[in-house]
Scaffold this motif. Structure first.
Motif, mmCIF file in Angstrom:
data_model
loop_
_atom_site.group_PDB
_atom_site.id
_atom_site.type_symbol
_atom_site.label_atom_id
_atom_site.label_comp_id
_atom_site.label_asym_id
_atom_site.label_seq_id
_atom_site.Cartn_x
_atom_site.Cartn_y
_atom_site.Cartn_z
ATOM 1 N N GLU A 180 1.102 -1.321 0.054
ATOM 2 C CA GLU A 180 -0.117 -0.309 -0.123
ATOM 3 C C GLU A 180 1.349 1.358 -0.482
ATOM 4 N N LYS A 181 0.536 2.884 -0.432
ATOM 5 C CA LYS A 181 0.683 2.967 -0.699
ATOM 6 C C LYS A 181 0.909 4.308 0.082
ATOM 7 N N GLY A 182 1.959 4.761 0.825
ATOM 8 C CA GLY A 182 2.288 4.910 2.568
ATOM 9 C C GLY A 182 2.123 7.288 1.489
ATOM 10 N N LEU A 183 2.008 7.589 3.255
ATOM 11 C CA LEU A 183 1.965 9.704 2.975
ATOM 12 C C LEU A 183 2.490 9.969 3.479
ATOM 13 N N LEU A 184 2.682 11.207 3.027
ATOM 14 C CA LEU A 184 3.988 12.855 3.116
ATOM 15 C C LEU A 184 3.020 13.541 2.122
ATOM 16 N N VAL A 185 3.269 14.837 3.874
ATOM 17 C CA VAL A 185 2.211 15.950 3.379
ATOM 18 C C VAL A 185 3.533 16.657 3.728
ATOM 19 N N LEU A 186 3.562 17.685 2.340
ATOM 20 C CA LEU A 186 4.140 18.877 2.877
ATOM 21 C C LEU A 186 3.974 19.981 2.600
ATOM 22 N N ASP A 187 4.115 21.228 3.690
ATOM 23 C CA ASP A 187 3.958 22.993 4.034
ATOM 24 C C ASP A 187 4.634 22.838 3.007
ATOM 25 N N CYS A 188 3.973 23.758 1.885
ATOM 26 C CA CYS A 188 5.448 24.774 1.576
ATOM 27 C C CYS A 188 5.331 26.009 0.812
ATOM 28 N N LYS A 189 6.243 26.676 1.600
ATOM 29 C CA LYS A 189 6.410 28.550 1.389
ATOM 30 C C LYS A 189 6.751 29.223 0.571
ATOM 31 N N VAL A 190 6.583 29.373 -0.396
ATOM 32 C CA VAL A 190 7.682 30.727 -1.531
ATOM 33 C C VAL A 190 7.444 32.403 -0.783
ATOM 34 N N TYR A 191 8.184 32.755 -1.488
ATOM 35 C CA TYR A 191 8.456 33.777 -0.653
ATOM 36 C C TYR A 191 8.796 35.162 -1.830
ATOM 37 N N GLY A 192 7.840 36.738 -1.726
ATOM 38 C CA GLY A 192 7.899 37.735 -3.081
ATOM 39 C C GLY A 192 8.110 38.596 -1.860
ATOM 40 N N LYS A 193 7.901 39.865 -2.779
ATOM 41 C CA LYS A 193 8.214 41.401 -2.179
ATOM 42 C C LYS A 193 6.695 41.906 -1.938
ATOM 43 N N GLU A 251 3.727 36.141 0.523
ATOM 44 C CA GLU A 251 3.770 35.411 0.773
ATOM 45 C C GLU A 251 3.036 34.220 0.023
ATOM 46 N N CYS A 252 3.058 33.424 -0.418
ATOM 47 C CA CYS A 252 2.141 32.107 -0.626
ATOM 48 C C CYS A 252 2.424 30.998 -0.165
ATOM 49 N N THR A 253 1.394 30.337 0.718
ATOM 50 C CA THR A 253 1.965 29.308 0.594
ATOM 51 C C THR A 253 0.988 28.187 0.438
ATOM 52 N N PHE A 254 1.249 26.232 -0.235
ATOM 53 C CA PHE A 254 0.461 25.548 -0.226
ATOM 54 C C PHE A 254 0.742 23.893 0.243
ATOM 55 N N VAL A 255 0.031 23.023 0.092
ATOM 56 C CA VAL A 255 -0.050 22.225 0.880
ATOM 57 C C VAL A 255 -0.251 20.924 -0.320
ATOM 58 N N VAL A 256 1.034 20.048 0.052
ATOM 59 C CA VAL A 256 0.785 19.183 -1.366
ATOM 60 C C VAL A 256 0.511 17.372 -0.777
ATOM 61 N N ASP A 257 -0.115 16.838 -0.820
ATOM 62 C CA ASP A 257 -0.508 15.166 -0.788
ATOM 63 C C ASP A 257 0.111 14.500 -1.500
ATOM 64 N N ILE A 258 1.533 13.428 -1.016
ATOM 65 C CA ILE A 258 1.979 12.743 -2.103
ATOM 66 C C ILE A 258 2.223 11.506 -1.045
ATOM 67 N N ARG A 259 1.213 10.487 -2.574
ATOM 68 C CA ARG A 259 1.276 8.904 -2.290
ATOM 69 C C ARG A 259 2.360 8.030 -2.732
#
Length: 367
Positions: A180-193, A251-259
């Motif tokens: 079965e697939k595992g799970l990795l959840v990432l919180d990603c943050k990108v910076y601008g000005k 600043e912008c954040t997004f979440v990635v669900d990885i199986r």
């Protein structure tokens, strides 16, 4: 096989499942279903052990020199979704279907494995021990579920024999989920000005995030699992901290669900991502690994001899957290999991008990 015993255990299993459905058991709040499971075994004069809301019991002729089979399923549920048209806590059998929240996921497996444990409880000449464990917090992969049990010295030492393994009850139509697939959840943050939206100034963090999100959408990992296929990455949410319409977001954040599959570790995946996108990457957890049991393992071979097929499961279970070779297999259809007006066919529970019993008997006779 003693058909009359199976029939009695089947009727009792249906009764237990009805009682469990009546009780709210959201992940992290399973006190009363744990009580109910203990009462079931108490009526059979079978001693139980309990750690938080995890209940477990050991066969009567336990021998530390023998390997141990763990029969495990969970008694927590998610919340009933808004599309329910019936009372999710009112177990009712209509045209062979037992309705109720948690009836399939994973009540049918839980009560079938409990019945199987009772069937073998007083056997004196087993070549292995059998332990039944009804665990909590599976739906949220919580630390107070199966991990709590294996963190307990008394429980963990029961599996010290190298040939110990687990059967994890989840709805698979009684087919054999060997991976079965595992799970990795990432919180990603990108910076601008920051800058004024009406003038050509600033560095838009949302646009920079869009480039990273496009990479997640299109990237394909080189290694493809023959059982689980490709790793799947999905961006599931995005948010800019800026609430004003006329300010370029800094600043912008997004979440990635990885199986993930068994071919990559969490650390390998994170390394590849960091090499390819410009963002701050924060893993929420790296404990929910992809899991695999060798197709030549005796329990898999026994299942195949009973006519079942092997497959790789895209969904995750406590199999990911059990430090033993583990086979996921149980009655009911996975399509019913988390669905509105969830139900299980009552015949599936009878077939589940029969299959589990036959599986263990085959292991006894072909050791």
């Amino acid at each position: 096989m003693n058909k009359s015993r199976i029939n009695i255990l089947y009727e009792e299993a249906i009764g237990l499942l009805k009682e469990l459905i009546k009780i709210s058991s959201l992940s992290g709040h399973e006190t009363y279903t744990a009580d109910c499971i203990q009462d079931y075994f108490k009526k059979k004069n079978i001693a139980t052990h309990r750690i938080l809301n995890n209940v477990w019991c050991i066969n009567n002729s336990y021998d530390a020199a023998k390997p141990t089979i763990l029969l495990n399923s969970h008694h927590d549920t998610i919340a009933a979704n808004a599309a329910y048209t019936i009372n999710p806590f009112d177990p009712e059998i209509i045209e062979g279907k037992l309705y109720g929240l948690g009836s399939t996921d994973a009540g049918a497996s839980l009560v079938s494995l409990a019945a199987t444990f009772v069937f073998f409880y007083n056997e004196n000449n087993l070549p292995f021990n059998i332990i039944f464990a009804a665990t909590a917090e599976e739906e949220i992969s919580g630390a107070d579920g199966i991990e709590k049990l294996f963190g307990n010295e008394d429980f963990n030492k029961c599996f010290s024999h190298t040939n110990s393994f687990a059967i994890v009850g989840e709805p698979t139509d009684l087919q054999l989920a060997v991976a079965e697939k595992g799970l990795l959840v990432l919180d990603c943050k990108v910076y601008g000005k920051a800058g004024h939206a009406a003038r050509d100034e600033g560095d838009n963090a949302v646009y920079k995030a869009m480039k990273a999100i496009e990479w997640f959408k299109n990237y394909r990992f080189a290694k493809v699992s023959p059982l689980l296929g490709e790793i799947k990455m999905t961006v599931t949410s995005i948010h800019s901290l800026n609430e004003a319409h006329n300010i370029i977001p800094a600043e912008c954040t997004f979440v990635v669900d990885i199986r993930l599959t068994e071919l990559y570790s969490h650390q390998e995946i994170i390394k590849i991502i960091r090499e390819n996108i410009s963002a701050e990457i924060i893993p929420r957890s790296t404990r929910l690994r992809s899991s695999f049991i060798d197709i030549l393992h005796p329990v898999v071979q026994a299942g195949m001899a009973l006519g079942k097929k092997t497959f790789g499961s895209p969904t995750m279970s406590d199999k990911a957290l059990i430090p033993l070779p583990s086979l996921k297999c149980g009655p009911g259809s996975s399509a019913q999991s988390h669905s509105a007006d969830e139900y299980v066919l009552v015949k599936d529970i009878e077939e589940g008990i029969q299959f589990y019993v036959e599986l263990i008997q085959r292991l006894m006779n072909h050791r």
